[in-house]
Design a protein around this motif. Structure first.
Motif, mmCIF file in Angstrom:
data_model
loop_
_atom_site.group_PDB
_atom_site.id
_atom_site.type_symbol
_atom_site.label_atom_id
_atom_site.label_comp_id
_atom_site.label_asym_id
_atom_site.label_seq_id
_atom_site.Cartn_x
_atom_site.Cartn_y
_atom_site.Cartn_z
ATOM 1 N N GLU A 28 0.826 -1.216 0.000
ATOM 2 C CA GLU A 28 0.000 0.000 0.000
ATOM 3 C C GLU A 28 0.861 1.268 0.000
ATOM 4 N N TYR A 29 2.119 1.141 0.405
ATOM 5 C CA TYR A 29 3.013 2.304 0.495
ATOM 6 C C TYR A 29 3.996 2.380 -0.666
ATOM 7 N N VAL A 30 3.821 1.529 -1.662
ATOM 8 C CA VAL A 30 4.696 1.548 -2.830
ATOM 9 C C VAL A 30 4.210 2.647 -3.782
ATOM 10 N N VAL A 31 5.091 3.578 -4.074
ATOM 11 C CA VAL A 31 4.786 4.728 -4.920
ATOM 12 C C VAL A 31 4.689 4.320 -6.396
ATOM 13 N N TYR A 32 5.464 3.305 -6.781
ATOM 14 C CA TYR A 32 5.546 2.901 -8.180
ATOM 15 C C TYR A 32 4.273 2.182 -8.619
ATOM 16 N N PRO A 33 3.819 2.429 -9.850
ATOM 17 C CA PRO A 33 2.641 1.712 -10.350
ATOM 18 C C PRO A 33 3.006 0.268 -10.725
ATOM 19 N N MET A 34 2.173 -0.668 -10.298
ATOM 20 C CA MET A 34 2.406 -2.071 -10.641
ATOM 21 C C MET A 34 1.808 -2.401 -12.011
ATOM 22 N N ASP A 35 0.922 -1.543 -12.500
ATOM 23 C CA ASP A 35 0.225 -1.821 -13.755
ATOM 24 C C ASP A 35 0.591 -0.841 -14.873
ATOM 25 N N ALA A 36 1.800 -0.292 -14.820
ATOM 26 C CA ALA A 36 2.230 0.682 -15.840
ATOM 27 C C ALA A 36 2.184 0.084 -17.245
ATOM 28 N N HIS A 37 2.366 -1.232 -17.343
ATOM 29 C CA HIS A 37 2.340 -1.887 -18.660
ATOM 30 C C HIS A 37 0.976 -1.758 -19.344
ATOM 31 N N ILE A 40 1.530 2.088 -20.751
ATOM 32 C CA ILE A 40 2.709 2.403 -21.579
ATOM 33 C C ILE A 40 3.084 1.154 -22.363
ATOM 34 N N ASN A 41 2.930 1.206 -23.690
ATOM 35 C CA ASN A 41 3.095 -0.016 -24.479
ATOM 36 C C ASN A 41 4.535 -0.508 -24.587
ATOM 37 N N THR A 42 5.528 0.291 -24.197
ATOM 38 C CA THR A 42 6.918 -0.184 -24.240
ATOM 39 C C THR A 42 7.312 -0.903 -22.948
ATOM 40 N N ILE A 43 6.452 -0.876 -21.937
ATOM 41 C CA ILE A 43 6.691 -1.640 -20.702
ATOM 42 C C ILE A 43 5.915 -2.941 -20.845
ATOM 43 N N SER A 44 6.611 -4.067 -20.642
ATOM 44 C CA SER A 44 6.021 -5.357 -20.997
ATOM 45 C C SER A 44 5.400 -6.134 -19.839
ATOM 46 N N GLY A 45 5.483 -5.629 -18.617
ATOM 47 C CA GLY A 45 4.895 -6.375 -17.503
ATOM 48 C C GLY A 45 5.083 -5.643 -16.188
ATOM 49 N N PRO A 69 10.350 -4.312 -16.861
ATOM 50 C CA PRO A 69 10.776 -4.939 -18.114
ATOM 51 C C PRO A 69 10.198 -4.156 -19.292
ATOM 52 N N THR A 70 10.907 -4.174 -20.409
ATOM 53 C CA THR A 70 10.413 -3.452 -21.581
ATOM 54 C C THR A 70 10.322 -4.396 -22.778
ATOM 55 N N THR A 71 9.737 -3.881 -23.828
ATOM 56 C CA THR A 71 9.584 -4.663 -25.049
ATOM 57 C C THR A 71 10.892 -4.755 -25.837
ATOM 58 N N SER A 72 11.922 -3.977 -25.457
ATOM 59 C CA SER A 72 13.235 -4.063 -26.108
ATOM 60 C C SER A 72 14.071 -5.085 -25.352
ATOM 61 N N GLU A 73 14.536 -6.092 -26.034
ATOM 62 C CA GLU A 73 15.289 -7.165 -25.384
ATOM 63 C C GLU A 73 16.496 -6.610 -24.626
ATOM 64 N N GLY A 74 16.656 -7.039 -23.375
ATOM 65 C CA GLY A 74 17.801 -6.641 -22.568
ATOM 66 C C GLY A 74 17.690 -5.258 -21.944
ATOM 67 N N ARG A 75 16.597 -4.539 -22.196
ATOM 68 C CA ARG A 75 16.456 -3.196 -21.639
ATOM 69 C C ARG A 75 15.388 -3.200 -20.559
ATOM 70 N N PHE A 76 15.641 -2.439 -19.498
ATOM 71 C CA PHE A 76 14.638 -2.267 -18.455
ATOM 72 C C PHE A 76 14.759 -0.855 -17.905
ATOM 73 N N ILE A 77 13.748 -0.434 -17.170
ATOM 74 C CA ILE A 77 13.764 0.878 -16.518
ATOM 75 C C ILE A 77 13.959 0.622 -15.035
ATOM 76 N N SER A 78 14.953 1.259 -14.448
ATOM 77 C CA SER A 78 15.162 1.082 -13.011
ATOM 78 C C SER A 78 14.751 2.357 -12.278
ATOM 79 N N VAL A 79 14.179 2.155 -11.093
ATOM 80 C CA VAL A 79 13.754 3.263 -10.243
ATOM 81 C C VAL A 79 14.309 3.021 -8.842
#
Length: 171
Positions: A28-37, A40-45, A69-79
């Motif tokens: 409940e205290y996690v700021v990050y969205p769990m459903d961003a995928h 945003i179509n470039t986020i895969s899950g 995780p993203t739709t580009s192989e080997g790429r991810f977004i870190s926060v």
């Protein structure tokens, strides 16, 4: 003794190592969205959350990092984030506004989800975009990781993701 309803994390053995895992209450205290995928179509899950717990004096501090995780192989977004040790958002923001032009980087102040943020964008084909968000309690840092072939990373993607953050739940 806290009941499990109130406890923000439990210790579980993962890959042979005791690891903190957020409970439903902790989530409940996690700021990050769990459903961003879904937005945003470039986020895969859903993001992978890494949880760590530090004891500072008698106070326990729980840190979470998110890896999208993203739709580009080997790429991810870190926060990631750190505690804002300064007295104000204004004072902390000064750390992100360079006094001189930065070689190869454009710096812009923007607003995301009602918070002051600083977007660093590379001006060459090397490097990736980074976004710093300053709140009263924390400084969040977002970047594209694993980019080798994509020029400049994607700052629009970082800004769209940051606009989904729920800063109301910070604790």
């Amino acid at each position: 003794m806290q009941s499990n309803k109130e406890k923000l994390y439990t210790m579980e053995v993962i890959n042979g190592k005791k690891t903190p895992v957020l409970t439903e209450k902790g989530m409940e205290y996690v700021v990050y969205p769990m459903d961003a995928h879904k937005e945003i179509n470039t986020i895969s899950g859903e993001p992978i959350l890494a949880v760590s717990v530090e004891n500072i004096g008698s106070k326990e501090q729980i840190y979470t990092q998110a890896f999208y995780p993203t739709t580009s192989e080997g790429r991810f977004i870190s926060v990631h984030y750190t505690i804002n040790e300064e007295v104000s958002v204004e004072e902390m923001s000064q750390h992100f506004l360079p006094k001189h032009p930065l070689y190869g980087t454009n710096v812009k102040e923007i607003n995301v989800s009602g918070q002051r943020a600083f977007l660093y964008e590379p001006t060459t084909k090397y490097g990736s975009a980074a976004l710093y968000i300053v709140t009263n309690k924390y400084v969040y840092y977002m970047t594209n990781q694993g980019l080798l072939d994509k020029q400049q990373g994607d700052s629009k993607e970082l800004v769209r993701l940051a606009n989904l953050f729920n800063f109301e739940v910070e604790r």
